[in-house]
Scaffold this active site. Structure first.
Site, PDB file in Angstrom:
ATOM      1  N   GLU A  66       0.823  -1.213   0.000  1.00 55.67           N
ATOM      2  CA  GLU A  66       0.000   0.000   0.000  1.00 55.67           C
ATOM      3  C   GLU A  66       0.857   1.263   0.000  1.00 55.67           C
ATOM      4  O   GLU A  66       0.476   2.279  -0.597  1.00 55.67           O
ATOM      5  CB  GLU A  66      -0.897   0.022   1.234  1.00 55.67           C
ATOM      6  CG  GLU A  66      -1.633   1.347   1.403  1.00 55.67           C
ATOM      7  CD  GLU A  66      -2.452   1.398   2.666  1.00 55.67           C
ATOM      8  OE1 GLU A  66      -3.676   1.402   2.554  1.00 55.67           O
ATOM      9  OE2 GLU A  66      -1.876   1.427   3.772  1.00 55.67           O
ATOM     10  N   ASP A  67       2.003   1.196   0.679  1.00 57.26           N
ATOM     11  CA  ASP A  67       2.817   2.406   0.815  1.00 57.26           C
ATOM     12  C   ASP A  67       3.449   2.846  -0.499  1.00 57.26           C
ATOM     13  O   ASP A  67       3.934   3.971  -0.605  1.00 57.26           O
ATOM     14  CB  ASP A  67       3.924   2.160   1.852  1.00 57.26           C
ATOM     15  CG  ASP A  67       3.338   1.972   3.238  1.00 57.26           C
ATOM     16  OD1 ASP A  67       2.368   2.673   3.556  1.00 57.26           O
ATOM     17  OD2 ASP A  67       3.846   1.116   3.980  1.00 57.26           O
ATOM     18  N   ARG A  86      13.136   1.637   1.704  1.00 60.96           N
ATOM     19  CA  ARG A  86      11.981   1.176   0.923  1.00 60.96           C
ATOM     20  C   ARG A  86      11.906   1.829  -0.459  1.00 60.96           C
ATOM     21  O   ARG A  86      10.969   1.593  -1.213  1.00 60.96           O
ATOM     22  CB  ARG A  86      10.691   1.420   1.720  1.00 60.96           C
ATOM     23  CG  ARG A  86      10.693   0.743   3.095  1.00 60.96           C
ATOM     24  CD  ARG A  86       9.313   0.670   3.705  1.00 60.96           C
ATOM     25  NE  ARG A  86       8.410  -0.065   2.828  1.00 60.96           N
ATOM     26  CZ  ARG A  86       7.103  -0.146   3.012  1.00 60.96           C
ATOM     27  NH1 ARG A  86       6.548   0.442   4.039  1.00 60.96           N
ATOM     28  NH2 ARG A  86       6.358  -0.817   2.168  1.00 60.96           N
ATOM     29  N   ARG A 134       7.036  10.033   7.188  1.00 69.09           N
ATOM     30  CA  ARG A 134       7.115   9.343   5.905  1.00 69.09           C
ATOM     31  C   ARG A 134       6.629  10.167   4.707  1.00 69.09           C
ATOM     32  O   ARG A 134       6.986   9.863   3.561  1.00 69.09           O
ATOM     33  CB  ARG A 134       6.321   8.031   5.980  1.00 69.09           C
ATOM     34  CG  ARG A 134       6.808   7.050   7.041  1.00 69.09           C
ATOM     35  CD  ARG A 134       8.198   6.547   6.739  1.00 69.09           C
ATOM     36  NE  ARG A 134       8.659   5.575   7.736  1.00 69.09           N
ATOM     37  CZ  ARG A 134       8.474   4.274   7.647  1.00 69.09           C
ATOM     38  NH1 ARG A 134       7.828   3.767   6.620  1.00 69.09           N
ATOM     39  NH2 ARG A 134       8.945   3.483   8.587  1.00 69.09           N
ATOM     40  N   HIS A 164       1.858   6.359  10.270  1.00 72.12           N
ATOM     41  CA  HIS A 164       1.044   6.728   9.108  1.00 72.12           C
ATOM     42  C   HIS A 164      -0.325   7.223   9.580  1.00 72.12           C
ATOM     43  O   HIS A 164      -0.823   6.776  10.618  1.00 72.12           O
ATOM     44  CB  HIS A 164       0.800   5.518   8.194  1.00 72.12           C
ATOM     45  CG  HIS A 164       1.989   5.039   7.439  1.00 72.12           C
ATOM     46  ND1 HIS A 164       2.435   3.738   7.506  1.00 72.12           N
ATOM     47  CD2 HIS A 164       2.818   5.677   6.572  1.00 72.12           C
ATOM     48  CE1 HIS A 164       3.498   3.587   6.724  1.00 72.12           C
ATOM     49  NE2 HIS A 164       3.755   4.759   6.153  1.00 72.12           N
ATOM     50  N   CYS A 251      -2.322  -1.889   4.739  1.00 73.09           N
ATOM     51  CA  CYS A 251      -0.978  -1.765   4.149  1.00 73.09           C
ATOM     52  C   CYS A 251      -0.568  -3.000   3.350  1.00 73.09           C
ATOM     53  O   CYS A 251       0.354  -2.934   2.539  1.00 73.09           O
ATOM     54  CB  CYS A 251       0.063  -1.439   5.207  1.00 73.09           C
ATOM     55  SG  CYS A 251       0.031  -2.496   6.616  1.00 73.09           S
TER      56      CYS A 251
END
Ligand code: CIR
Length: 261
Positions: A66-67, A86, A134, A164, A251
Site C-alpha cells: 500500500e505504501d 523502501r 514518511r 502513518h 498496508c
C-alpha cells in the site's frame, strides 16, 4: 469491472522489517506467512480479484505494498517512500499496475518529495494525506498535482509521531470513518460520521472494506459491535505477526477502486 487488490508475499527477510519500537516478541516469519495467506483469502471473500506478487527478499517491508502506490480513477502514483530502505519497492509494482485495465497513467515522484500510501485516505471526493515522518509537504503537493485534476480535494493532516495516518483511521464505507480514540482532532474529517475505536482496540481503526463488509483484526469485539450497529457486516483476520512489523490491514494491499466510497 471487478475490484482488484494487489498483494506481495512475505519475504524471508521480514524479521528485519522496520519498526518504531522493537516488538515484545520477535517476528515468526512462517506464522506471518500463514496470516498473510488468510488475509489474501479474506480479500477474495470480500469480492476482490487478488493479484498476488511473489515475495521479494531484497525488501524486508515489501509486503506492505500500500505504501508504494496510490491509485484513483485510472491514475497511479508510484510513491517515493519516506523510509530510505523502501525506495526501491515502488518500481517493482509498475508491471502489475500497467497490466491492469483502466490504469491510464503511472506517475512517479522526485526528491525531495516523499509520500507513503499508508498516509493516504480517500473518503468520497477528498484525499486526506498524513504529514509526518514518511510523507512531507512536497509529497502532498505531488499528490495534489496528480489527483486534483481527477476531482479530488487533497488535504494535508499533520500526524506528529504516528507512523502513518491510517494507523489510526480508515473508512468502513460511504460517509463513515473509523478513528482511534483521541488520535486525531474531531474536526479532521468534515461531513463524515466518525465511529470511535476504543484505545484497547486502537489497531482496529485500520480496516479493509468492500460492499458493506468490513475486515478488522481478530479480537476486537467492541469495534465489531460498533460497526454492526452502524449497519456493517464484520469479518476478522488475525494479523498479530504483521503488527509486530508495524503493519496493519490496509498496508498489505493496493485496492483498486471501482466505485466511490
Ligand atoms: C514500515 O515501517 O515501513 C513497515 N514496517 C510498516 C509499514 C506499514 N504500512 C502501512 O501501515 N501502510
Amino acid at each position: 469491472m471487478p475490484a482488484i487488490a494487489i498483494t506481495r508475499g512475505i519475504s524471508s527477510s521480514f524479521a528485519r522489517a522496520l519498526v518504531q519500537h522493537a516488538p515484545a516478541s520477535p517476528i515468526d516469519v512462517e506464522a506471518a506467512r500463514r496470516q498473510h495467506r488468510a488475509y489474501v483469502e479474506a480479500l477474495r471473500t470480500l469480492g476482490f480479484g487478488v493479484i498476488e506478487l511473489p515475495a521479494d527478499d531484497r525488501f524486508p517491508d515489501g509486503c506492505f505494498v500500500e505504501d508504494c502506490a496510490v491509485v484513483h480513477e485510472g491514475r497511479a502514483l508510484l510513491t517515493r517512500p519516506g523510509a530510505p530502505s523502501r525506495r526501491g519497492e515502488p518500481e517493482t509494482l509498475r508491471a502489475a499496475l500497467s497490466g491492469l485495465d483502466g490504469i491510464d497513467t503511472i506517475e512517479t515522484m522526485d526528491a525531495p518529495a516523499t509520500l507513503e500510501g499508508g498516509d493516504c485516505l480517500r473518503i468520497g471526493p477528498r484525499l486526506y494525506v498524513g504529514l509526518g515522518a514518511r510523507t512531507n509537504a512536497e509529497g502532498l503537493a505531488c499528490a495534489r498535482a496528480v489527483f486534483g485534476p481527477a476531482g479530488l480535494e487533497v488535504i494535508g493532516v499533520p500526524i506528529g509521531e504516528l507512523l502513518h495516518l491510517k494507523c489510526v483511521c480508515s473508512s468502513p464505507g460511504p460517509g463513515h470513518v473509523l478513528i482511534a480514540e483521541g488520535a486525531l482532532a474531531p474536526a479532521t474529517f468534515a461531513g463524515v460520521v466518525a465511529i470511535t475505536v476504543r484505545r484497547a482496540e486502537a489497531h482496529a481503526a485500520n480496516c479493509v472494506a468492500a460492499g458493506g463488509t468490513v475486515l478488522i483484526p481478530a479480537g476486537c469485539p467492541v469495534t465489531a459491535s460498533a460497526l454492526e450497529a452502524a449497519g456493517y457486516r464484520v469479518s476478522t483476520v488475525d494479523n498479530e505477526q504483521i503488527r509486530r512489523a508495524d503493519g496493519a490491514l490496509t498496508c498489505l494491499s493496493i485496492r483498486i477502486e471501482t466505485g466511490s466510497a
